[in-house]
Write a protein that holds these residues in place. Structure first.
Motif, PDB file in Angstrom:
ATOM      1  N   ASN A  58       0.807  -1.220   0.000  1.00 14.20           N
ATOM      2  CA  ASN A  58       0.000   0.000   0.000  1.00 14.20           C
ATOM      3  C   ASN A  58       0.840   1.270   0.000  1.00 14.20           C
ATOM      4  O   ASN A  58       0.286   2.374  -0.017  1.00 14.20           O
ATOM      5  CB  ASN A  58      -0.920   0.016   1.232  1.00 14.20           C
ATOM      6  CG  ASN A  58      -2.082  -0.946   1.093  1.00 14.20           C
ATOM      7  OD1 ASN A  58      -2.834  -0.880   0.138  1.00 14.20           O
ATOM      8  ND2 ASN A  58      -2.214  -1.864   2.040  1.00 14.20           N
ATOM      9  N   ALA A  59       2.161   1.123   0.019  1.00 13.45           N
ATOM     10  CA  ALA A  59       3.019   2.303   0.102  1.00 13.45           C
ATOM     11  C   ALA A  59       3.205   2.993  -1.237  1.00 13.45           C
ATOM     12  O   ALA A  59       3.686   4.111  -1.301  1.00 13.45           O
ATOM     13  CB  ALA A  59       4.392   1.909   0.664  1.00 13.45           C
ATOM     14  N   LEU A  61       4.900   3.913  -4.868  1.00 14.44           N
ATOM     15  CA  LEU A  61       6.263   3.954  -5.388  1.00 14.44           C
ATOM     16  C   LEU A  61       7.305   4.301  -4.336  1.00 14.44           C
ATOM     17  O   LEU A  61       8.447   3.900  -4.435  1.00 14.44           O
ATOM     18  CB  LEU A  61       6.364   4.977  -6.525  1.00 14.44           C
ATOM     19  CG  LEU A  61       5.899   4.511  -7.904  1.00 14.44           C
ATOM     20  CD1 LEU A  61       5.889   5.682  -8.859  1.00 14.44           C
ATOM     21  CD2 LEU A  61       6.779   3.399  -8.438  1.00 14.44           C
ATOM     22  N   ASP A  62       6.910   5.040  -3.338  1.00 13.50           N
ATOM     23  CA  ASP A  62       7.902   5.547  -2.390  1.00 13.50           C
ATOM     24  C   ASP A  62       7.269   5.641  -1.007  1.00 13.50           C
ATOM     25  O   ASP A  62       6.365   6.444  -0.780  1.00 13.50           O
ATOM     26  CB  ASP A  62       8.367   6.930  -2.862  1.00 13.50           C
ATOM     27  CG  ASP A  62       9.460   7.514  -1.990  1.00 13.50           C
ATOM     28  OD1 ASP A  62       9.671   6.999  -0.879  1.00 13.50           O
ATOM     29  OD2 ASP A  62      10.079   8.504  -2.412  1.00 13.50           O
ATOM     30  N   ILE A  63       7.719   4.803  -0.070  1.00 15.78           N
ATOM     31  CA  ILE A  63       7.133   4.769   1.255  1.00 15.78           C
ATOM     32  C   ILE A  63       7.222   6.133   1.944  1.00 15.78           C
ATOM     33  O   ILE A  63       6.279   6.574   2.594  1.00 15.78           O
ATOM     34  CB  ILE A  63       7.797   3.681   2.135  1.00 15.78           C
ATOM     35  CG1 ILE A  63       7.186   3.672   3.555  1.00 15.78           C
ATOM     36  CG2 ILE A  63       9.289   3.822   2.190  1.00 15.78           C
ATOM     37  CD1 ILE A  63       5.721   3.415   3.607  1.00 15.78           C
ATOM     38  N   ASP A  64       8.347   6.825   1.787  1.00 16.80           N
ATOM     39  CA  ASP A  64       8.495   8.123   2.441  1.00 16.80           C
ATOM     40  C   ASP A  64       7.463   9.123   1.928  1.00 16.80           C
ATOM     41  O   ASP A  64       6.820   9.823   2.709  1.00 16.80           O
ATOM     42  CB  ASP A  64       9.905   8.673   2.235  1.00 16.80           C
ATOM     43  CG  ASP A  64      10.963   7.851   2.962  1.00 16.80           C
ATOM     44  OD1 ASP A  64      10.576   7.059   3.840  1.00 16.80           O
ATOM     45  OD2 ASP A  64      12.158   7.991   2.652  1.00 16.80           O
ATOM     46  N   SER A  65       7.299   9.191   0.608  1.00 19.28           N
ATOM     47  CA  SER A  65       6.320  10.121   0.040  1.00 19.28           C
ATOM     48  C   SER A  65       4.910   9.778   0.495  1.00 19.28           C
ATOM     49  O   SER A  65       4.108  10.661   0.779  1.00 19.28           O
ATOM     50  CB  SER A  65       6.388  10.083  -1.491  1.00 19.28           C
ATOM     51  OG  SER A  65       7.623  10.584  -1.942  1.00 19.28           O
ATOM     52  N   THR A  66       4.610   8.501   0.593  1.00 19.35           N
ATOM     53  CA  THR A  66       3.276   8.070   1.007  1.00 19.35           C
ATOM     54  C   THR A  66       3.006   8.469   2.455  1.00 19.35           C
ATOM     55  O   THR A  66       1.962   9.048   2.774  1.00 19.35           O
ATOM     56  CB  THR A  66       3.127   6.553   0.846  1.00 19.35           C
ATOM     57  OG1 THR A  66       3.330   6.200  -0.527  1.00 19.35           O
ATOM     58  CG2 THR A  66       1.745   6.089   1.272  1.00 19.35           C
ATOM     59  N   VAL A  67       3.940   8.151   3.345  1.00 15.31           N
ATOM     60  CA  VAL A  67       3.734   8.431   4.766  1.00 15.31           C
ATOM     61  C   VAL A  67       3.705   9.933   5.030  1.00 15.31           C
ATOM     62  O   VAL A  67       2.966  10.399   5.903  1.00 15.31           O
ATOM     63  CB  VAL A  67       4.821   7.748   5.616  1.00 15.31           C
ATOM     64  CG1 VAL A  67       4.692   8.127   7.088  1.00 15.31           C
ATOM     65  CG2 VAL A  67       4.722   6.240   5.471  1.00 15.31           C
ATOM     66  N   ASP A  73      -3.615   9.896  -0.628  1.00 22.71           N
ATOM     67  CA  ASP A  73      -3.804   8.501  -1.034  1.00 22.71           C
ATOM     68  C   ASP A  73      -4.725   7.830  -0.019  1.00 22.71           C
ATOM     69  O   ASP A  73      -4.286   7.319   1.003  1.00 22.71           O
ATOM     70  CB  ASP A  73      -2.448   7.787  -1.084  1.00 22.71           C
ATOM     71  CG  ASP A  73      -2.538   6.380  -1.646  1.00 22.71           C
ATOM     72  OD1 ASP A  73      -3.640   5.797  -1.638  1.00 22.71           O
ATOM     73  OD2 ASP A  73      -1.494   5.840  -2.068  1.00 22.71           O
ATOM     74  N   MET A  74      -6.038   7.809  -0.314  1.00 24.72           N
ATOM     75  CA  MET A  74      -6.991   7.316   0.664  1.00 24.72           C
ATOM     76  C   MET A  74      -6.889   5.814   0.897  1.00 24.72           C
ATOM     77  O   MET A  74      -7.274   5.319   1.963  1.00 24.72           O
ATOM     78  CB  MET A  74      -8.412   7.694   0.239  1.00 24.72           C
ATOM     79  CG  MET A  74      -8.695   9.184   0.342  1.00 24.72           C
ATOM     80  SD  MET A  74      -8.204   9.915   1.945  1.00 24.72           S
ATOM     81  CE  MET A  74      -9.234   8.998   3.084  1.00 24.72           C
ATOM     82  N   VAL A  75      -6.382   5.078  -0.074  1.00 21.45           N
ATOM     83  CA  VAL A  75      -6.151   3.648   0.147  1.00 21.45           C
ATOM     84  C   VAL A  75      -5.074   3.469   1.212  1.00 21.45           C
ATOM     85  O   VAL A  75      -5.220   2.681   2.157  1.00 21.45           O
ATOM     86  CB  VAL A  75      -5.744   2.943  -1.166  1.00 21.45           C
ATOM     87  CG1 VAL A  75      -5.315   1.502  -0.885  1.00 21.45           C
ATOM     88  CG2 VAL A  75      -6.898   2.967  -2.161  1.00 21.45           C
ATOM     89  N   ALA A  76      -3.981   4.223   1.062  1.00 20.15           N
ATOM     90  CA  ALA A  76      -2.907   4.156   2.052  1.00 20.15           C
ATOM     91  C   ALA A  76      -3.367   4.734   3.388  1.00 20.15           C
ATOM     92  O   ALA A  76      -2.981   4.244   4.451  1.00 20.15           O
ATOM     93  CB  ALA A  76      -1.677   4.908   1.541  1.00 20.15           C
ATOM     94  N   PHE A  77      -4.206   5.778   3.336  1.00 17.24           N
ATOM     95  CA  PHE A  77      -4.721   6.393   4.566  1.00 17.24           C
ATOM     96  C   PHE A  77      -5.515   5.373   5.385  1.00 17.24           C
ATOM     97  O   PHE A  77      -5.280   5.194   6.585  1.00 17.24           O
ATOM     98  CB  PHE A  77      -5.608   7.591   4.214  1.00 17.24           C
ATOM     99  CG  PHE A  77      -6.194   8.293   5.413  1.00 17.24           C
ATOM    100  CD1 PHE A  77      -5.516   9.336   6.017  1.00 17.24           C
ATOM    101  CD2 PHE A  77      -7.419   7.901   5.937  1.00 17.24           C
ATOM    102  CE1 PHE A  77      -6.043   9.988   7.129  1.00 17.24           C
ATOM    103  CE2 PHE A  77      -7.952   8.537   7.053  1.00 17.24           C
ATOM    104  CZ  PHE A  77      -7.268   9.582   7.639  1.00 17.24           C
ATOM    105  N   ASP A  78      -6.445   4.688   4.726  1.00 18.23           N
ATOM    106  CA  ASP A  78      -7.238   3.669   5.424  1.00 18.23           C
ATOM    107  C   ASP A  78      -6.366   2.528   5.931  1.00 18.23           C
ATOM    108  O   ASP A  78      -6.589   1.992   7.014  1.00 18.23           O
ATOM    109  CB  ASP A  78      -8.327   3.127   4.503  1.00 18.23           C
ATOM    110  CG  ASP A  78      -9.564   4.023   4.467  1.00 18.23           C
ATOM    111  OD1 ASP A  78      -9.745   4.821   5.399  1.00 18.23           O
ATOM    112  OD2 ASP A  78     -10.344   3.937   3.499  1.00 18.23           O
TER     113      ASP A  78
END
Length: 364
Positions: A58-59, A61-67, A73-78
């Protein structure tokens, strides 16, 4: 009494669907607090969430950018809420305490708690079982990060690096000449490389001129983009051409950019931590399960064709593998021809299989 039952019947759907959505203010609040904690060294909550996001795929392309920007990114948010709930042992009171420890606004805590418990109440047992398996290999939080670089950050860092390595013109006086002769005989230490090697900004650019501004005209060139069949497939722009740090960027309009690495060793900090030259074992670990690839010495040799539902499934990652140790026909023949292989095939371990090229497709 009849009216009372009718009223209850009308209210039940509203009660059962209570807190089925979160307001944008609450989403922004949670996103900001996770980003703030992710910058703290060894932060247990954000570190746990980040690692689970990475392993689950769910991260992005880039875990840092996602977090750092969960609200986009509501998928990652949930998923982040789910993993915080899991971190809290699927216990509502413990979950509320952890939300408060993040420093959320008071009016954000209970709506998030209700939303999360409602959404994942049927998954509690599965989440607790997954947590047990996760903790077996979890090495602890990897936090204390800086927000991902922007295009402006890259330009500033690279300009500073260029300025630091530029030698001012020597004066023409006799004294300057003598000093220059002395300096020529003195071996100087190489300057530290302070250029920005973050990949994420390459997905943000929209025109070649931006690449030139970021990396300098002398470090960007245009070439034909060649596909696996050897055919021309549009134009590509190459940064640091003919070096180990060469990277190719293709602009695909509204579909986003394609960033390809095929040289190694490379200084670029690539998505998922995988790059050209990495061994097959590392790729298996990142994906979380074996995958399928074309056999060698045939059409689209070594191309990964199916991630088998692993972490890289559907993430816009295209990889071509190659075998370095081809001297043993008995082993190599098992991995060649018109067929598909599993990445955990025993023969591949003896063939020293590595990533030959890797391309990341970023969406707009």
């Amino acid at each position: 009494m009849k009216r009372f039952f009718i009223l209850v019947a009308l209210l039940v759907p509203f009660v059962s669907n209570a807190q089925s959505k979160l307001s944008q203010n609450i989403i922004n609040d949670f996103s900001a607090r996770i980003a703030a904690h992710y910058q703290l060294p060894n932060d247990s909550i954000s570190g746990y969430i980040a690692e689970q996001l990475t392993r689950s795929g769910n991260a992005g392309l880039d875990i840092d950018s996602t977090v750092f920007d969960l609200k986009k990114d509501m998928v990652a948010f949930d998923a982040a809420l789910k993993y915080l709930y899991q971190y809290s042992d699927c216990n509502r009171q413990r979950y509320i305490a952890n939300l408060r420890s993040l420093g959320l606004q008071t009016n954000s805590v209970f709506p998030i708690a209700t939303y999360t418990v409602n959404k994942y109440k049927d998954e509690a047992k599965a989440l607790l079982d997954d947590k047990k398996d996760f903790l077996v290999t979890y090495a602890g939080p990897n936090t204390g990060k800086k927000p991902p670089a922007s295009i402006a950050d890259v330009i500033a860092a690279n300009n500073n690096a260029n300025a630091a390595t530029t030698t001012p013109a020597e004066e023409t006086s006799g004294t300057a000449a003598a000093d220059g002769a002395t300096a020529a005989n003195t071996e100087s230490a190489p300057a530290a490389d302070t250029r920005n090697w973050e990949v994420r900004p390459l997905f943000q650019v929209r025109k070649p001129e931006q690449l030139v501004e970021m990396y300098g005209e002398a470090n960007v060139t245009q070439r034909d983009a060649i596909n696996l069949a050897g055919d021309k497939e549009g134009e590509a722009y190459v940064i640091y051409p003919d070096t180990d740090n060469e990277v190719e960027v293709q602009f695909d309009g509204e579909n986003g950019n394609i960033v390809t690495f095929s040289h190694f060793p490379s200084k670029w900090k690539s998505p998922y931590g995988i790059k050209a030259g990495d061994p097959l074992d590392k790729l298996n670990k990142v994906n979380g399960r074996p995958f399928k690839l074309n056999a060698f010495e045939w059409t689209n040799s070594g191309l990964v064709t199916n991630w088998q539902g692993g972490a890289l499934e559907g993430k816009g990652v295209t990889i071509v593998l190659k075998a370095n140790n081809t001297g043993d026909p008995k082993q190599y023949d098992q991995a060649t021809g018109d067929k598909t292989l599993r990445s955990d095939m025993p023969a591949l371990k003896k063939l020293d299989v590595i990533i030959e090229s890797i391309a990341f497709k970023g969406a707009n």
